[in-house]
Enzyme design. Structure first.
Site, PDB file in Angstrom:
ATOM      1  N   ARG A   1     -27.312  25.104 -27.916  1.00 16.44           N
ATOM      2  CA  ARG A   1     -25.852  25.038 -27.796  1.00 16.44           C
ATOM      3  C   ARG A   1     -25.274  26.273 -27.096  1.00 16.44           C
ATOM      4  O   ARG A   1     -24.186  26.741 -27.440  1.00 16.44           O
ATOM      5  CB  ARG A   1     -25.192  24.901 -29.180  1.00 16.44           C
ATOM      6  CG  ARG A   1     -25.451  23.583 -29.888  1.00 16.44           C
ATOM      7  CD  ARG A   1     -24.437  22.541 -29.433  1.00 16.44           C
ATOM      8  NE  ARG A   1     -24.690  21.270 -30.075  1.00 16.44           N
ATOM      9  CZ  ARG A   1     -23.979  20.778 -31.092  1.00 16.44           C
ATOM     10  NH1 ARG A   1     -22.956  21.448 -31.558  1.00 16.44           N
ATOM     11  NH2 ARG A   1     -24.283  19.627 -31.609  1.00 16.44           N
TER      12      ARG A   1
ATOM     13  N   ARG B   1     -18.391  26.401 -27.852  1.00 13.72           N
ATOM     14  CA  ARG B   1     -17.083  26.904 -28.274  1.00 13.72           C
ATOM     15  C   ARG B   1     -17.031  28.386 -28.595  1.00 13.72           C
ATOM     16  O   ARG B   1     -15.954  28.953 -28.718  1.00 13.72           O
ATOM     17  CB  ARG B   1     -16.605  26.103 -29.496  1.00 13.72           C
ATOM     18  CG  ARG B   1     -16.142  24.710 -29.111  1.00 13.72           C
ATOM     19  CD  ARG B   1     -16.011  23.843 -30.324  1.00 13.72           C
ATOM     20  NE  ARG B   1     -17.316  23.703 -30.942  1.00 13.72           N
ATOM     21  CZ  ARG B   1     -17.567  22.885 -31.970  1.00 13.72           C
ATOM     22  NH1 ARG B   1     -16.607  22.166 -32.484  1.00 13.72           N
ATOM     23  NH2 ARG B   1     -18.785  22.802 -32.461  1.00 13.72           N
TER      24      ARG B   1
ATOM     25  N   ARG C   1     -12.257  23.316 -22.016  1.00 15.51           N
ATOM     26  CA  ARG C   1     -12.007  22.300 -23.047  1.00 15.51           C
ATOM     27  C   ARG C   1     -10.525  22.157 -23.365  1.00 15.51           C
ATOM     28  O   ARG C   1     -10.089  21.126 -23.879  1.00 15.51           O
ATOM     29  CB  ARG C   1     -12.783  22.658 -24.315  1.00 15.51           C
ATOM     30  CG  ARG C   1     -14.139  22.026 -24.391  1.00 15.51           C
ATOM     31  CD  ARG C   1     -14.062  20.524 -24.668  1.00 15.51           C
ATOM     32  NE  ARG C   1     -13.951  20.271 -26.099  1.00 15.51           N
ATOM     33  CZ  ARG C   1     -12.927  19.686 -26.671  1.00 15.51           C
ATOM     34  NH1 ARG C   1     -11.906  19.297 -25.970  1.00 15.51           N
ATOM     35  NH2 ARG C   1     -12.919  19.480 -27.962  1.00 15.51           N
TER      36      ARG C   1
ATOM     37  N   ASP D   1     -24.404  15.456 -24.322  1.00 18.30           N
ATOM     38  CA  ASP D   1     -24.587  15.283 -25.763  1.00 18.30           C
ATOM     39  C   ASP D   1     -25.636  14.218 -26.010  1.00 18.30           C
ATOM     40  O   ASP D   1     -25.791  13.294 -25.207  1.00 18.30           O
ATOM     41  CB  ASP D   1     -23.280  14.899 -26.452  1.00 18.30           C
ATOM     42  CG  ASP D   1     -23.385  15.149 -27.948  1.00 18.30           C
ATOM     43  OD1 ASP D   1     -23.202  16.301 -28.372  1.00 18.30           O
ATOM     44  OD2 ASP D   1     -23.716  14.194 -28.690  1.00 18.30           O
TER      45      ASP D   1
ATOM     46  N   TYR E   1     -26.860   8.564 -36.333  1.00 23.00           N
ATOM     47  CA  TYR E   1     -25.465   8.464 -35.874  1.00 23.00           C
ATOM     48  C   TYR E   1     -25.052   7.013 -35.660  1.00 23.00           C
ATOM     49  O   TYR E   1     -23.940   6.621 -36.004  1.00 23.00           O
ATOM     50  CB  TYR E   1     -25.266   9.284 -34.597  1.00 23.00           C
ATOM     51  CG  TYR E   1     -25.318  10.772 -34.887  1.00 23.00           C
ATOM     52  CD1 TYR E   1     -24.229  11.423 -35.451  1.00 23.00           C
ATOM     53  CD2 TYR E   1     -26.471  11.513 -34.643  1.00 23.00           C
ATOM     54  CE1 TYR E   1     -24.272  12.777 -35.748  1.00 23.00           C
ATOM     55  CE2 TYR E   1     -26.530  12.864 -34.930  1.00 23.00           C
ATOM     56  CZ  TYR E   1     -25.437  13.492 -35.486  1.00 23.00           C
ATOM     57  OH  TYR E   1     -25.486  14.822 -35.792  1.00 23.00           O
TER      58      TYR E   1
HETATM   59  O1  CP3 Z   1     -27.251  23.285 -25.862  1.00 21.71           O
HETATM   60  C1  CP3 Z   1     -26.331  23.121 -25.027  1.00 21.71           C
HETATM   61  O2  CP3 Z   1     -25.527  23.999 -24.709  1.00 21.71           O
HETATM   62  C2  CP3 Z   1     -26.285  21.781 -24.309  1.00 21.71           C
HETATM   63  C3  CP3 Z   1     -25.323  20.836 -24.783  1.00 21.71           C
HETATM   64  C4  CP3 Z   1     -25.521  20.109 -26.100  1.00 21.71           C
HETATM   65  C5  CP3 Z   1     -24.430  19.689 -26.893  1.00 21.71           C
HETATM   66  N1  CP3 Z   1     -24.890  18.914 -27.900  1.00 21.71           N
HETATM   67  C6  CP3 Z   1     -23.032  20.006 -26.604  1.00 21.71           C
HETATM   68  C7  CP3 Z   1     -22.002  19.794 -27.645  1.00 21.71           C
HETATM   69  C8  CP3 Z   1     -26.670  19.642 -26.726  1.00 21.71           C
HETATM   70  C9  CP3 Z   1     -28.128  19.853 -26.326  1.00 21.71           C
HETATM   71  C10 CP3 Z   1     -26.254  18.874 -27.859  1.00 21.71           C
HETATM   72  C11 CP3 Z   1     -27.180  18.149 -28.728  1.00 21.71           C
HETATM   73  C12 CP3 Z   1     -26.670  17.519 -29.948  1.00 21.71           C
HETATM   74  N2  CP3 Z   1     -25.500  16.858 -30.136  1.00 21.71           N
HETATM   75  C13 CP3 Z   1     -27.423  17.421 -31.145  1.00 21.71           C
HETATM   76  C14 CP3 Z   1     -28.823  17.896 -31.349  1.00 21.71           C
HETATM   77  C15 CP3 Z   1     -28.923  19.359 -31.528  1.00 21.71           C
HETATM   78  C16 CP3 Z   1     -28.330  19.901 -32.803  1.00 21.71           C
HETATM   79  O3  CP3 Z   1     -27.344  20.636 -32.709  1.00 21.71           O
HETATM   80  O4  CP3 Z   1     -28.861  19.589 -33.859  1.00 21.71           O
HETATM   81  C17 CP3 Z   1     -26.629  16.725 -32.073  1.00 21.71           C
HETATM   82  C18 CP3 Z   1     -27.006  16.393 -33.490  1.00 21.71           C
HETATM   83  C19 CP3 Z   1     -25.425  16.358 -31.420  1.00 21.71           C
HETATM   84  C20 CP3 Z   1     -24.312  15.547 -31.977  1.00 21.71           C
HETATM   85  C21 CP3 Z   1     -23.016  16.262 -31.983  1.00 21.71           C
HETATM   86  N3  CP3 Z   1     -22.356  16.711 -30.854  1.00 21.71           N
HETATM   87  C22 CP3 Z   1     -22.218  16.549 -33.091  1.00 21.71           C
HETATM   88  C23 CP3 Z   1     -22.572  16.230 -34.533  1.00 21.71           C
HETATM   89  C24 CP3 Z   1     -21.072  17.187 -32.614  1.00 21.71           C
HETATM   90  C25 CP3 Z   1     -19.866  17.603 -33.420  1.00 21.71           C
HETATM   91  C26 CP3 Z   1     -20.121  18.845 -34.181  1.00 21.71           C
HETATM   92  C27 CP3 Z   1     -19.845  20.034 -33.308  1.00 21.71           C
HETATM   93  O5  CP3 Z   1     -20.679  20.933 -33.295  1.00 21.71           O
HETATM   94  O6  CP3 Z   1     -18.789  20.010 -32.683  1.00 21.71           O
HETATM   95  C28 CP3 Z   1     -21.199  17.324 -31.208  1.00 21.71           C
HETATM   96  C29 CP3 Z   1     -20.235  17.922 -30.276  1.00 21.71           C
HETATM   97  C30 CP3 Z   1     -20.742  18.890 -29.263  1.00 21.71           C
HETATM   98  N4  CP3 Z   1     -21.894  18.752 -28.539  1.00 21.71           N
HETATM   99  C31 CP3 Z   1     -20.062  20.055 -28.805  1.00 21.71           C
HETATM  100  C32 CP3 Z   1     -20.845  20.620 -27.805  1.00 21.71           C
HETATM  101  C33 CP3 Z   1     -20.537  21.847 -26.978  1.00 21.71           C
HETATM  102  C34 CP3 Z   1     -18.707  20.532 -29.282  1.00 21.71           C
HETATM  103  C35 CP3 Z   1     -17.694  19.728 -28.574  1.00 21.71           C
HETATM  104  C36 CP3 Z   1     -16.385  20.423 -28.412  1.00 21.71           C
HETATM  105  O7  CP3 Z   1     -16.188  21.110 -27.401  1.00 21.71           O
HETATM  106  O8  CP3 Z   1     -15.512  20.231 -29.280  1.00 21.71           O
END
Ligand code: CP3
Length: 341
Positions: A24, A28, A37, A73, A149
């Site tokens: 990640r 944020r 964003r 994502d 999910y």
């Molecule tokens: O690593 C990186 O920078 C690449 C981008 C990336 C995101 N999500 C961006 C994201 C990657 C590789 C993911 C994978 C992802 N997404 C996983 C597996 C890895 C892990 O963290 O366990 C999972 C389970 C998700 C599902 C997901 N996406 C959830 C549950 C959420 C909401 C919770 C949260 O952290 O906001 C997201 C949103 C998300 N994915 C954001 C980002 C940058 C936040 C979105 C925002 O800007 O509000």
């Protein structure tokens, strides 16, 4: 051209230094990400290649990591399967839950080049913009993690719908995992065709299962995926969260590297599956809330634990938290780069 330390480490070959990237890493905790964003919602960001490219490059320019990861994502390929996906601020993802036979059997496989063409376009654009500075990692969720999910309809604490499906309709759950495996194969191969130089499979939730269910519903479809990827020169990394009790299954999984969370002992991992595979990890993300001196001390002690053998990729044990001070992420990368055994 010099080989990329990240790729060398994934293949367990000697690298000029221990490579580091941060799960990640574009997110944020960065004011520069918040600015983008502030103008578009998260899904629009994922679906607009030039914005996804801009955000993917932020941690390369600002944090100094040794690899880029596609900004996207794991839930993106669920949409063309026939599941609606939205993200709500402070709530997370919301999906049209598929829990019964009719809705699971109605799901479609995907043609990733067309159905998720914006991802492939972003990959091509990122590769152009990177100009060979660092390699680009593509990724997907594991079938089981995607299914949590899809079946729960969002984030959950109890996992009772997905586990209920597994216990009440195991054959239907097998069907869903196999379908998702086919989707992931198509999706990751399209990413490789577009220019991804490594692919990581995120199994965020495999570690909520008891061992027999993990083997049947998570590991088995992952094995199908890795047997069907265009792997020539492309390392495959499997990240398993909360999976210490499953570590003995990693040796038999044909991937190049295993990503581990911070609960797992790095030295022990290097001794067991780390003999044949690279190991990625595994600093506790909350260490980044300590002082830069403490971050450096803990990063170096983790690298001592990894030992001098080839094949350690430094990372956090899970995603960086949004509240993390950005200067501490920079301090971590500096600490890894300045390490001398
Ligand atoms: O690593 C990186 O920078 C690449 C981008 C990336 C995101 N999500 C961006 C994201 C990657 C590789 C993911 C994978 C992802 N997404 C996983 C597996 C890895 C892990 O963290 O366990 C999972 C389970 C998700 C599902 C997901 N996406 C959830 C549950 C959420 C909401 C919770 C949260 O952290 O906001 C997201 C949103 C998300 N994915 C954001 C980002 C940058 C936040 C979105 C925002 O800007 O509000």
């Amino acid at each position: 051209m010099n080989p990329f330390p990240y790729i060398e480490a994934c293949f367990k070959r000697p690298a000029s230094h221990t490579p580091v990237w941060i799960m990640r890493q574009a997110g944020r905790y960065m004011p520069q990400y918040q600015k983008v964003r502030g103008e578009v919602d998260f899904l629009t960001l994922c679906k607009t290649p030039d914005l996804a490219t801009e955000v993917t490059l932020l941690p390369i320019d600002l944090i100094g990591v040794d690899a880029a990861i596609l900004f996207s994502d794991i839930l993106i390929p669920l949409e063309p399967m026939g599941i609606s996906v939205t993200f709500e601020d402070k709530v997370g993802p919301i999906l049209s839950a598929v829990r019964d036979e009719a809705s699971i059997k109605a799901l479609r496989t995907i043609e990733a080049g067309e159905d998720t063409g914006f991802v492939m376009e972003a990959i091509r654009m990122i590769r152009r913009e990177l100009e060979g500075r660092v390699p680009l990692i593509g990724f997907s969720g594991s079938p089981f993690t995607l299914a949590t999910y899809a079946v729960e309809g969002g984030t959950t604490k109890s996992f009772h719908n997905i586990k209920g499906l597994i216990y009440s309709r195991p054959e239907l759950a097998d069907y869903l995992m196999d379908l998702l495996a086919d989707v992931v194969i198509n999706y990751l191969n399209a990413q490789i065709d577009a220019g991804a130089q490594a692919v990581q499979i995120f199994d965020t939730w495999g570690g909520i299962l008891a061992e027999p269910e993990y083997v049947r519903f998570s590991l088995k479809p992952v094995k199908k995926i890795v047997a069907n990827l265009k792997r020539d020169g492309i390392p495959v990394i499997y990240y398993l969260n909360n999976g210490s009790y499953l570590a003995h299954h990693m040796e038999g999984l044909d991937v190049d590297a295993i990503g581990i969370d911070w609960r797992q002992d790095l030295r022990e991992s290097r001794r067991t599956f780390g003999k044949q595979k690279a190991v990625q990890g595994n600093l506790d993300p909350t260490v980044l809330f300590a002082s830069p001196e403490e971050i450096r001390r803990r990063a170096h002690s983790l690298m001592d634990e990894a030992g001098p053998e080839t094949g350690h990729i430094f990372n956090l044990g899970h995603g960086i938290l949004p509240q993390t001070p950005m200067e501490n992420a920079i301090a971590l990368v500096e600490a890894v780069h300045e390490y001398r055994p």
